[in-house]
Design a protein around this motif. Structure first.
Motif, short mmCIF file in Angstrom:
data_model
loop_
_atom_site.label_atom_id
_atom_site.label_comp_id
_atom_site.label_asym_id
_atom_site.label_seq_id
_atom_site.Cartn_x
_atom_site.Cartn_y
_atom_site.Cartn_z
N LYS A 62 0.71 -1.37 0.03
CA LYS A 62 0.01 -0.08 -0.06
C LYS A 62 0.70 1.14 -0.06
O LYS A 62 0.28 2.46 -0.27
N ASN A 63 2.19 1.20 0.17
CA ASN A 63 3.09 2.46 0.36
C ASN A 63 3.81 2.59 -1.04
O ASN A 63 4.66 3.31 -1.19
N LEU A 64 3.45 1.68 -2.03
CA LEU A 64 4.16 1.39 -3.27
C LEU A 64 4.03 2.87 -3.98
O LEU A 64 2.99 3.31 -4.43
N GLU A 65 4.95 3.55 -4.57
CA GLU A 65 5.14 4.90 -5.23
C GLU A 65 5.56 4.35 -6.48
O GLU A 65 5.18 5.09 -7.86
N ARG A 66 6.19 3.55 -6.91
CA ARG A 66 6.99 3.26 -8.21
C ARG A 66 6.84 1.65 -8.51
O ARG A 66 7.34 0.97 -7.61
N LEU A 67 6.28 1.09 -9.61
CA LEU A 67 6.41 -0.18 -9.96
C LEU A 67 6.81 -0.35 -11.28
O LEU A 67 6.01 0.35 -12.17
N GLU A 68 7.93 -0.99 -11.58
CA GLU A 68 8.28 -1.47 -12.92
C GLU A 68 8.40 -2.77 -13.31
O GLU A 68 9.19 -3.34 -12.66
N ILE A 69 7.63 -3.41 -13.87
CA ILE A 69 7.63 -4.99 -14.49
C ILE A 69 7.76 -4.89 -15.85
O ILE A 69 7.66 -6.05 -16.28
N SER A 70 8.25 -4.01 -16.56
CA SER A 70 8.14 -3.94 -18.15
C SER A 70 9.22 -5.16 -18.53
O SER A 70 10.12 -5.45 -17.78
N LYS A 71 8.98 -5.32 -19.70
CA LYS A 71 9.85 -6.42 -20.55
C LYS A 71 10.18 -7.75 -19.88
O LYS A 71 11.25 -8.06 -19.33
N ASN A 72 8.91 -8.30 -19.39
CA ASN A 72 8.97 -9.80 -18.87
C ASN A 72 8.00 -10.60 -19.55
O ASN A 72 7.76 -10.19 -20.62
N LYS A 73 7.43 -11.53 -18.95
CA LYS A 73 6.41 -12.53 -19.74
C LYS A 73 5.41 -12.69 -18.77
O LYS A 73 4.81 -13.98 -18.91
N LEU A 74 5.09 -11.68 -18.21
CA LEU A 74 3.90 -11.77 -17.31
C LEU A 74 2.55 -11.81 -17.99
O LEU A 74 2.47 -11.10 -19.02
N PHE A 75 1.61 -12.57 -17.65
CA PHE A 75 0.25 -12.67 -18.33
C PHE A 75 -1.12 -12.71 -17.43
O PHE A 75 -0.91 -12.48 -16.41
N GLY A 76 -2.08 -12.61 -18.16
CA GLY A 76 -3.35 -12.76 -17.38
C GLY A 76 -3.54 -11.17 -17.21
O GLY A 76 -3.35 -10.22 -18.17
N GLU A 77 -4.90 -10.92 -16.60
CA GLU A 77 -5.23 -9.49 -16.57
C GLU A 77 -4.74 -8.76 -15.48
O GLU A 77 -3.94 -9.05 -14.37
N ILE A 78 -4.74 -7.37 -15.52
CA ILE A 78 -4.13 -6.59 -14.63
C ILE A 78 -5.20 -6.62 -13.41
O ILE A 78 -6.04 -6.38 -13.33
N PRO A 79 -4.31 -6.87 -12.27
CA PRO A 79 -5.16 -7.06 -10.93
C PRO A 79 -5.90 -5.76 -10.50
O PRO A 79 -5.03 -4.74 -10.55
N ALA A 80 -6.99 -5.73 -10.33
CA ALA A 80 -7.81 -4.32 -9.87
C ALA A 80 -7.31 -4.05 -8.47
O ALA A 80 -7.56 -3.07 -8.34
N THR A 81 -6.74 -4.80 -7.69
CA THR A 81 -6.24 -4.71 -6.40
C THR A 81 -4.90 -3.67 -6.45
O THR A 81 -4.69 -3.05 -5.41
N LEU A 82 -4.50 -3.51 -7.67
CA LEU A 82 -3.57 -2.46 -7.72
C LEU A 82 -4.00 -0.91 -7.23
O LEU A 82 -2.97 -0.20 -6.66
N SER A 83 -5.38 -0.71 -7.37
CA SER A 83 -5.86 0.39 -6.92
C SER A 83 -5.77 0.76 -5.34
O SER A 83 -5.73 1.94 -4.93
N ASN A 84 -5.37 -0.38 -4.46
CA ASN A 84 -5.20 -0.30 -3.06
C ASN A 84 -3.70 0.25 -2.75
O ASN A 84 -3.64 1.05 -1.75
#
Length: 484
Positions: free
Chosen positions: A168-190
């Motif tokens: 919940k204190n995350l200010e910056r998230l970088e996960i680009s250029k991987n092989k992650l799949f599925g839907e973007i989780p709605a919980t990121l809004s937390n």
């Protein structure tokens, strides 16, 4: 030596094993930006009071020794921009005081150790530009202290877990250029303080969650080069601090929102999405079909592509009195009827939304010419239709269609059904202006022994319909009002 540490410049040599003999009173060692060769000595773990270790931007090779886990007092470990290989030792999870860990721009392999979940003081975690594989362990997202997480440019796979919302204190998230799949989780809004979100060049599908409208401080969002689809969410134009938005090379379609970041051509990118329309003039995209867009903007209703069939979705306002009962009544009625002059139901939905609230909806076949109400009583001069567009023959045919639907409900569908809410807004017109009766939320289903005219049933004699208005017996006289 300065104070209780070492800062060495212009050092060009192997990092000697004698480092293990350094005084245990040393609290910091800085060798970054030199020409340090070789590997990190095993004896590094002997400097037990070390709090800061900077070995970044050198020529280190080999792997991180397991003895690094003996540095229980270490708070900052920076090994970025070297040629370090091998795996991250699980012993690193013993360094529970660690606040900054930067291993980026190396050749580190293997998986992210779950033991890092013990580093409960970790604020910044940098692993970008390595050769890491496997999934992102949920233990990482359990670190409530985490403000920066950078995992870009690796070979990470799997879903981005729902547990990401625990950071919940995350200010910056970088996960680009991987092989992650599925839907973007709605919980990121937390992660309500999130400002920078980089997700480009993965295999994400679905769309941008509606819950992202809660990320009021978001400044940069990059979801380019994925498999995202559907219409670009309009709430993106309402995020007050969004300065850079990259939606390129996905499968978005429909209208580009207006306002906000979408007013500045230098602030957003939508290239590589071939089915978009509208937007600012400089984009030179085709105009969107006005009629379909009006339908899309109607509240608690949406137009969706359901395979090759366009459908309309009716979402119930469950906070209103009687809404659940109306939903059950409509489902009960629709499962027992089938007639070409009734709106065709495709499916129903009874579930929970992303906030944990009840969600109920009905999916119908889309009626291109909307309701009879729109033809008889246009709201404004901008409406596509007005009463003069309905000829006498068309009005007569619509009346016959509605009468045919009522005759079927009353006499030919097994049990007698009384609609109880027949009015122009509940009569929908298809491509050929053929009428279809809809909205069965106030329907009364009479038993086979009762008969439709039995007024001894209390449920049959109560006045039903919209509060303040009850449509005339069959409402068909509205079709024949004077044209002027």
């Amino acid at each position: 030596m300065v104070g209780h540490g070492y800062k060495i410049n212009g050092f060009k040599s192997l990092l000697p094993n004698s480092i293990a003999n350094f005084s245990t009173t040393i609290t910091w060692l800085t060798l970054d930006g030199n020409y340090v060769l070789g590997s990190i000595p095993l004896g590094i773990g002997n400097i037990v009071n070390l709090r800061t270790l900077y070995l970044s931007t050198n020529m280190l090779v080999g792997s991180i020794p397991d003895s690094i886990g003996k540095l229980f007092n270490l708070e900052k470990l920076l090994l970025l921009t070297n040629n370090i290989s091998g795996e991250i030792p699980s012993s690193i999870g013993n360094i529970t005081r660690l606040g900054i860990l930067d291993l980026s721009i190396n050749m580190i392999e293997g998986t992210i150790p779950v033991s890092l979940g013990h580093c409960t003081n970790l604020r910044e975690f940098h692993l970008g530009d390595n050769h890491l594989t496997g999934d992102i362990p949920q233990e990482i997202f359990g670190l409530s202290s985490l403000t920066i997480l950078i995992l870009s440019q690796n070979y990470l796979t799997g879903f981005l877990l729902q547990e990401v919302g625990n950071s919940k204190n995350l200010e910056r998230l970088e996960i680009s250029k991987n092989k992650l799949f599925g839907e973007i989780p709605a919980t990121l809004s937390n992660c309500q303080v999130l400002e920078f979100l980089y997700m480009m060049a993965n295999l994400f599908e679905g769309t941008i969650p509606e819950s992202f409208q809660q990320l009021k401080g978001l400044q940069v969002l990059d979801v380019s080069h994925n498999n995202l689809s559907r219409q670009i969410p309009s709430f993106l134009s309402e995020l007050p601090f969004l300065l850079n938005l990259n939606l390129s090379y996905n499968m978005f379609d429909g209208e580009i929102p207006n306002g906000g970041v979408f007013r500045n051509i230098g602030a957003f990118s939508i290239v590589g999405n071939k089915k978009l329309c509208g937007g600012i003039k400089v984009l030179q995209l085709p105009a969107c079909p006005a009629k379909d867009l009006k339908e899309m903007r109607q509240p608690f209703k949406w137009i969706l592509k359901f395979g090759e069939l366009t459908v309309a979705v009716k979402v119930l306002k469950l906070h209103e009195c009687g809404a659940i009962k109306s939903f059950k009544t409509e489902c009960e009625a629709l499962k027992n009827i089938c007639h070409h002059n009734l709106v065709k139901v495709i499916t129903s939905c009874s579930s929970i939304d992303f906030k944990g609230n009840d969600f109920k909806a009905l999916v119908f076949e889309f009626m291109k010419n909307r309701s009879l109400e729109k033809w008889l009583h246009p709201i404004s001069f901008s409406e596509q239709h007005d009463p003069n567009h309905l000829t006498f023959v068309q009005r007569l045919n619509i009346a016959i269609d509605v009468a045919s639907a009522l005759d079927y409900l009353h006499h030919h569908c097994g049990v007698a059904i009384v609609h109880c809410h027949l009015k122009p807004s509940n009569i929908l017109l298809d491509d050929n202006l053929c009428a279809h009766v809809g909205d069965f939320g106030l329907t009364r289903i009479l038993s086979a022994t009762t008969g439709i005219s039995n007024h001894h049933q209390s449920s049959s004699i109560r006045i039903r319909g919209t509060v303040g208005y009850v449509a005339p017996g069959n409402c068909l006289y509205l079709l024949f009002i004077p044209l002027h």
